[in-house]
Design an enzyme around this catalytic site. Structure first.
Site, short mmCIF file in Angstrom:
data_model
loop_
_atom_site.label_atom_id
_atom_site.label_comp_id
_atom_site.label_asym_id
_atom_site.label_seq_id
_atom_site.Cartn_x
_atom_site.Cartn_y
_atom_site.Cartn_z
N VAL A 127 -10.13 5.22 2.74
CA VAL A 127 -10.38 6.66 2.76
C VAL A 127 -11.63 7.08 2.01
O VAL A 127 -12.00 8.26 2.04
CB VAL A 127 -9.15 7.46 2.23
CG1 VAL A 127 -7.95 7.22 3.12
CG2 VAL A 127 -8.86 7.12 0.77
N HIS A 130 0.83 -1.21 0.00
CA HIS A 130 0.00 0.00 0.00
C HIS A 130 0.86 1.26 0.00
O HIS A 130 1.89 1.30 0.68
CB HIS A 130 -0.96 0.00 1.20
CG HIS A 130 -2.11 -0.91 1.00
ND1 HIS A 130 -2.01 -2.28 1.13
CD2 HIS A 130 -3.38 -0.66 0.65
CE1 HIS A 130 -3.18 -2.82 0.86
NE2 HIS A 130 -4.03 -1.86 0.56
N PRO A 131 0.42 2.27 -0.73
CA PRO A 131 1.18 3.52 -0.77
C PRO A 131 0.92 4.36 0.49
O PRO A 131 -0.09 4.17 1.17
CB PRO A 131 0.60 4.23 -2.00
CG PRO A 131 -0.82 3.76 -2.05
CD PRO A 131 -0.77 2.31 -1.59
N PHE A 156 0.80 3.34 7.01
CA PHE A 156 -0.52 3.61 7.55
C PHE A 156 -1.55 3.31 6.47
O PHE A 156 -1.44 3.79 5.34
CB PHE A 156 -0.63 5.08 7.97
CG PHE A 156 -2.00 5.47 8.46
CD1 PHE A 156 -2.38 5.21 9.77
CD2 PHE A 156 -2.90 6.09 7.62
CE1 PHE A 156 -3.64 5.56 10.23
CE2 PHE A 156 -4.17 6.44 8.06
CZ PHE A 156 -4.53 6.18 9.37
N ILE A 157 -2.54 2.49 6.81
CA ILE A 157 -3.57 2.11 5.84
C ILE A 157 -4.93 2.48 6.41
O ILE A 157 -5.23 2.18 7.57
CB ILE A 157 -3.51 0.60 5.53
CG1 ILE A 157 -2.14 0.25 4.96
CG2 ILE A 157 -4.63 0.21 4.56
CD1 ILE A 157 -1.87 -1.23 4.85
N GLU A 186 -8.93 6.84 -4.99
CA GLU A 186 -9.40 6.90 -3.60
C GLU A 186 -8.77 8.07 -2.86
O GLU A 186 -9.46 8.79 -2.13
CB GLU A 186 -9.08 5.56 -2.91
CG GLU A 186 -9.92 4.43 -3.44
CD GLU A 186 -9.31 3.05 -3.27
OE1 GLU A 186 -9.95 2.08 -3.69
OE2 GLU A 186 -8.18 2.94 -2.73
N GLN A 187 -7.48 8.28 -3.06
CA GLN A 187 -6.82 9.39 -2.39
C GLN A 187 -7.30 10.74 -2.94
O GLN A 187 -7.49 11.70 -2.19
CB GLN A 187 -5.30 9.26 -2.49
CG GLN A 187 -4.79 8.10 -1.65
CD GLN A 187 -3.33 8.22 -1.30
OE1 GLN A 187 -2.79 9.32 -1.15
NE2 GLN A 187 -2.68 7.08 -1.14
#
Length: 172
Positions: free
Chosen positions: A120, A68-69, A116-117, A84-85
């Site tokens: 969002v 995950h980014p 951190f996931i 999503e972001q």
């Protein structure tokens, strides 16, 4: 968008190609979930894919989390993560906001060994920031489980966009 009937008729390769991206850079989840087809409906598909994630080895789970980014980051990410972001306003951070997110991301990774996931979708950057500030103080196991729950929520959101929730599953 696919119907459950179409999903159930897919070859393993097509299934993994279509649904593998639900779990960030981890097509093995779809690969293993394919064994449980046919699916009665989207809910069963989602439940099975999340169960596959939870049955994975600790190393596989950690690799999934690390795929995950960073939230609010500027590095390359999948199209789904970008969308999503963007929806949460994380693509338009001020320089100060970017520095705060970056600092928290670094602190979080240093503490837990994975980014951190958070699912969002429907969240604001302020809500995300508050969650980051709170969760960076959690214990490792609590946060590991929280991160997996967030991955499940992200996958559920994605699959809800990609698969209709009909109740007419068929055999392949």
């Amino acid at each position: 968008m696919y119907t459950v009937e179409e999903i159930n008729q897919m070859t393993r390769t097509a299934f993994v190609e279509a649904l593998g991206p639900a779990f960030e850079e981890s097509p093995w989840v779809a690969e293993r979930a394919y064994e449980s087809s046919p699916f009665a409906d989207r809910d069963q598909l989602v439940t099975e894919m999340i169960a596959v994630m939870h049955k994975a080895s600790q190393e596989e789970k950690l690799a999934l989390l690390n795929a995950h980014p960073d939230l609010g980051g500027k590095l390359a990410m999948t199209r789904a993560s970008q969308s999503e972001q963007r929806g949460a306003g994380l693509d338009h951070l001020s320089e100060n906001e970017y520095e705060v997110f970056s600092g928290l991301n670094r602190q979080y990774v240093a503490s837990f060994g994975f980014p951190f996931i958070m699912a969002v979708k429907g969240r604001t950057k302020e809500e995300i920031l508050t969650a980051m500030q709170e969760r960076v103080n959690h214990g490792h196991e609590e946060e590991f489980q929280q991160a997996l729950a967030e991955v499940g929520a992200i996958a559920s959101f994605r699959l809800s966009e990609w698969v209709e929730n009909n109740r007419e599953g068929v055999s392949r």
